[in-house]
Design an enzyme around this catalytic site. Structure first.
Site, PDB file in Angstrom:
ATOM      1  N   TRP A  87       0.849  -1.187   0.000  1.00  0.00           N
ATOM      2  CA  TRP A  87       0.000   0.000   0.000  1.00  0.00           C
ATOM      3  C   TRP A  87       0.888   1.241   0.000  1.00  0.00           C
ATOM      4  O   TRP A  87       2.044   1.185   0.398  1.00  0.00           O
ATOM      5  CB  TRP A  87      -0.922   0.005   1.212  1.00  0.00           C
ATOM      6  CG  TRP A  87      -0.223   0.010   2.557  1.00  0.00           C
ATOM      7  CD1 TRP A  87       0.096  -1.071   3.319  1.00  0.00           C
ATOM      8  CD2 TRP A  87       0.238   1.172   3.285  1.00  0.00           C
ATOM      9  NE1 TRP A  87       0.723  -0.682   4.475  1.00  0.00           N
ATOM     10  CE2 TRP A  87       0.829   0.695   4.493  1.00  0.00           C
ATOM     11  CE3 TRP A  87       0.203   2.537   3.058  1.00  0.00           C
ATOM     12  CZ2 TRP A  87       1.377   1.554   5.452  1.00  0.00           C
ATOM     13  CZ3 TRP A  87       0.765   3.403   4.007  1.00  0.00           C
ATOM     14  CH2 TRP A  87       1.329   2.905   5.181  1.00  0.00           C
ATOM     15  N   GLU A 132       7.552   7.788  14.209  1.00  0.00           N
ATOM     16  CA  GLU A 132       7.728   7.145  12.909  1.00  0.00           C
ATOM     17  C   GLU A 132       8.601   7.998  11.986  1.00  0.00           C
ATOM     18  O   GLU A 132       9.387   7.471  11.192  1.00  0.00           O
ATOM     19  CB  GLU A 132       6.367   6.909  12.252  1.00  0.00           C
ATOM     20  CG  GLU A 132       5.448   5.943  12.982  1.00  0.00           C
ATOM     21  CD  GLU A 132       5.854   4.490  12.805  1.00  0.00           C
ATOM     22  OE1 GLU A 132       6.735   4.216  11.977  1.00  0.00           O
ATOM     23  OE2 GLU A 132       5.278   3.633  13.501  1.00  0.00           O
ATOM     24  N   GLU A 170       8.745   1.027   6.373  1.00  0.00           N
ATOM     25  CA  GLU A 170       8.426   1.886   7.515  1.00  0.00           C
ATOM     26  C   GLU A 170       8.249   3.346   7.090  1.00  0.00           C
ATOM     27  O   GLU A 170       7.481   4.094   7.708  1.00  0.00           O
ATOM     28  CB  GLU A 170       9.536   1.786   8.565  1.00  0.00           C
ATOM     29  CG  GLU A 170       9.575   0.474   9.329  1.00  0.00           C
ATOM     30  CD  GLU A 170       8.579   0.455  10.476  1.00  0.00           C
ATOM     31  OE1 GLU A 170       8.182   1.538  10.945  1.00  0.00           O
ATOM     32  OE2 GLU A 170       8.197  -0.651  10.901  1.00  0.00           O
ATOM     33  N   HIS A 173       4.820   4.989   6.889  1.00  0.00           N
ATOM     34  CA  HIS A 173       3.995   5.223   8.071  1.00  0.00           C
ATOM     35  C   HIS A 173       3.960   6.695   8.464  1.00  0.00           C
ATOM     36  O   HIS A 173       2.888   7.283   8.647  1.00  0.00           O
ATOM     37  CB  HIS A 173       4.512   4.387   9.248  1.00  0.00           C
ATOM     38  CG  HIS A 173       4.521   2.927   8.977  1.00  0.00           C
ATOM     39  ND1 HIS A 173       5.110   2.005   9.833  1.00  0.00           N
ATOM     40  CD2 HIS A 173       4.026   2.196   7.935  1.00  0.00           C
ATOM     41  CE1 HIS A 173       4.966   0.793   9.330  1.00  0.00           C
ATOM     42  NE2 HIS A 173       4.315   0.890   8.187  1.00  0.00           N
ATOM     43  N   GLU A 223       8.875  -3.606  17.809  1.00  0.00           N
ATOM     44  CA  GLU A 223       7.875  -3.795  16.760  1.00  0.00           C
ATOM     45  C   GLU A 223       6.556  -4.294  17.350  1.00  0.00           C
ATOM     46  O   GLU A 223       5.475  -3.917  16.878  1.00  0.00           O
ATOM     47  CB  GLU A 223       8.390  -4.769  15.695  1.00  0.00           C
ATOM     48  CG  GLU A 223       9.547  -4.235  14.875  1.00  0.00           C
ATOM     49  CD  GLU A 223       9.157  -3.085  13.955  1.00  0.00           C
ATOM     50  OE1 GLU A 223       7.953  -2.873  13.705  1.00  0.00           O
ATOM     51  OE2 GLU A 223      10.065  -2.388  13.483  1.00  0.00           O
ATOM     52  N   THR A 226       4.894  -1.264  18.909  1.00  0.00           N
ATOM     53  CA  THR A 226       4.317  -0.394  17.889  1.00  0.00           C
ATOM     54  C   THR A 226       3.027  -0.985  17.328  1.00  0.00           C
ATOM     55  O   THR A 226       2.056  -0.263  17.074  1.00  0.00           O
ATOM     56  CB  THR A 226       5.330  -0.172  16.758  1.00  0.00           C
ATOM     57  OG1 THR A 226       6.570   0.233  17.314  1.00  0.00           O
ATOM     58  CG2 THR A 226       4.847   0.889  15.797  1.00  0.00           C
ATOM     59  N   ASP A 255       1.582  -3.703   9.252  1.00  0.00           N
ATOM     60  CA  ASP A 255       3.005  -3.708   8.881  1.00  0.00           C
ATOM     61  C   ASP A 255       3.867  -4.039  10.089  1.00  0.00           C
ATOM     62  O   ASP A 255       4.807  -4.840  10.010  1.00  0.00           O
ATOM     63  CB  ASP A 255       3.413  -2.325   8.356  1.00  0.00           C
ATOM     64  CG  ASP A 255       3.266  -2.187   6.850  1.00  0.00           C
ATOM     65  OD1 ASP A 255       2.779  -3.128   6.201  1.00  0.00           O
ATOM     66  OD2 ASP A 255       3.635  -1.118   6.327  1.00  0.00           O
ATOM     67  N   GLU A 256       3.573  -3.391  11.214  1.00  0.00           N
ATOM     68  CA  GLU A 256       4.397  -3.599  12.408  1.00  0.00           C
ATOM     69  C   GLU A 256       4.321  -5.050  12.881  1.00  0.00           C
ATOM     70  O   GLU A 256       5.307  -5.618  13.345  1.00  0.00           O
ATOM     71  CB  GLU A 256       3.942  -2.654  13.528  1.00  0.00           C
ATOM     72  CG  GLU A 256       3.904  -1.178  13.166  1.00  0.00           C
ATOM     73  CD  GLU A 256       5.279  -0.583  12.879  1.00  0.00           C
ATOM     74  OE1 GLU A 256       6.273  -1.319  12.833  1.00  0.00           O
ATOM     75  OE2 GLU A 256       5.349   0.649  12.706  1.00  0.00           O
ATOM     76  N   HIS A 259       6.617  -7.046  10.678  1.00  0.00           N
ATOM     77  CA  HIS A 259       8.015  -6.785  11.029  1.00  0.00           C
ATOM     78  C   HIS A 259       8.374  -7.437  12.363  1.00  0.00           C
ATOM     79  O   HIS A 259       9.476  -7.960  12.538  1.00  0.00           O
ATOM     80  CB  HIS A 259       8.260  -5.279  11.101  1.00  0.00           C
ATOM     81  CG  HIS A 259       8.075  -4.590   9.791  1.00  0.00           C
ATOM     82  ND1 HIS A 259       7.826  -3.228   9.678  1.00  0.00           N
ATOM     83  CD2 HIS A 259       8.088  -5.066   8.520  1.00  0.00           C
ATOM     84  CE1 HIS A 259       7.712  -2.908   8.403  1.00  0.00           C
ATOM     85  NE2 HIS A 259       7.856  -4.001   7.682  1.00  0.00           N
TER      86      HIS A 259
END
Length: 393
Positions: A87, A132, A170, A173, A223, A226, A255-256, A259
């Protein structure tokens, strides 16, 4: 990456772990190690790091990471997403390439929804965004880790490929959250931008000491923290009538989580191939306590900015001392630390310390909450990010 005050941990004993990683160089003594993280009552200086310690990794430890390169290529790099699969911030924002009228309509919808967000929620969302946006610092820290650093800036090694690609993922974000806040009209972008600039200029010292064993323990914890924080901001956005922001925070949280899975797998592998050293590294980071990456945030006005921001996050339930204990407990279970049977000596001591840590944190948290209840909620703090409006801390 995320941040929170952890005053429940202030009374932890500062025991030490022998350095199994090589020669240690200390540029500064650990000045007041009780300030390894920000607290609501004793925030760290906005210009001073808690310590500066580096290690020269011995060749046999460097070789551990070199030997894992094929495994990283096979097991970690597939956790990344290609640019085509990823995205992008523009997917969640008003489309500026449309006609002026259509773009203006979409911006107005965003503004109408964001108007429902309470000021204290905005403070936490802004603090998360600023954290971020300090991404250049985080990549710099990665490249201090011996054996996995990007030696040329474009190294083809799997470790370096991961670091650059993780950074690229990252990077979206902060871009997305920043643009949303800019369009909302609810915030003072100049003060936010000053805070970002100051934070990147300040850098950070998470206590990882040029050491990838320590570094990957830190990132495993961070991570997950977050993921929790962005997940909670998504929930609160929905509750406050902003479904678009809920989607934004939710996609960042996803995403976090991905990760987190990568870093947890790396430490899991280190426990398999170098059990004692990895176990000691886990205990080392836990004894230092995890320093949140934005602990040096500074808007030039509030010397206790990070502490105030993180106290609001604690009060709203975005990220709390209880979450810290839950993460420790999660990692103990995920890495099966209680079931490691081959440990002896310092490795065994490290194992016992970490496995008993979460209950100790919760006991200290309870005592701290009882003390804090006497002083919290007695007044507000002005945040320059929201035009000096007062928010209860």
């Amino acid at each position: 990456m995320e941040s929170i005050s952890m005053h429940s941990l202030r009374s932890f004993p500062l025991t030490s772990v022998r350095n199994p990683f090589g020669k240690t160089t200390t540029s500064h003594q650990c000045v007041n190690n009780m300030l390894t993280h920000a607290t609501a009552t004793t925030p760290p200086s906005t210009t001073t790091h808690r310590h500066t310690v580096t290690h020269k990794m011995p060749p046999e430890k460097i070789e551990v990471f070199k030997s894992l390169e094929p495994w990283v290529a096979q097991s970690i790099l597939p956790l990344l997403k290609s640019t085509e699969q990823s995205w992008q911030p523009s997917d969640f924002l008003p489309n500026s390439s449309q006609s002026t009228d259509q773009f203006t309509t979409e911006v107005q919808i965003l503004r109408d929804q964001s108007a429902n967000l309470p000021d204290d929620y905005l403070v936490v969302l802004i603090g998360n965004m600023i954290t971020e946006e300090a991404l250049p610092t985080y990549q710099t820290v990665f490249n201090t880790f011996h054996g996995v650093n990007d030696e040329t800036g474009a190294s083809p090694s799997p470790w370096a490929t991961w670091t650059r690609s993780w950074t690229a993922e990252e990077n979206r974000h902060g871009d997305l959250l920043r643009t949303y806040l800019y369009l909302s009209g609810r915030v003072n972008m100049t003060m936010i931008e000053r805070t970002v600039q100051n934070l990147i200029a300040s850098g950070m010292d998470p206590g990882t000491e040029n050491n990838p064993y320590l570094g990957f323990v830190y990132t495993s914890f961070q991570e997950r923290a977050t993921f929790i924080s962005h997940g909670n901001t998504a929930r609160l956005a929905k509750e406050n009538g902003d479904p678009s922001l809920a989607r934004i925070c939710g996609i960042i949280a996803s995403d976090e989580k991905r990760h987190e899975n990568a870093y947890v797998k790396i430490v899991e592998k280190l426990l398999e191939v170098d059990t004692t050293t990895a176990m000691i590294a886990i205990a080392d980071m836990m004894k230092k306590r995890i320093t949140m990456p934005a602990y040096l945030m500074n808007d030039g006005e509030d010397p206790s900015l990070f502490s105030h921001y993180s106290t609001v996050a604690q009060r709203l339930g975005v990220y709390t001392a209880a979450d810290y204990a839950d993460i420790v407990e999660f990692l103990v279970v995920r890495w099966r630390l209680e079931k490691l049977e081959e440990l002896r000596g310092e490795g065994r001591e490290a194992q016992e310390y970490v496995c008993e840590l979460a209950p100790r944190i919760r006991k200290l948290q309870k005592r701290s909450n009882e003390r804090s209840s006497k002083i919290l909620g007695q007044g507000g703090v002005e945040f320059s990010w929201i035009f000096n409006k007062k928010v209860m801390v």
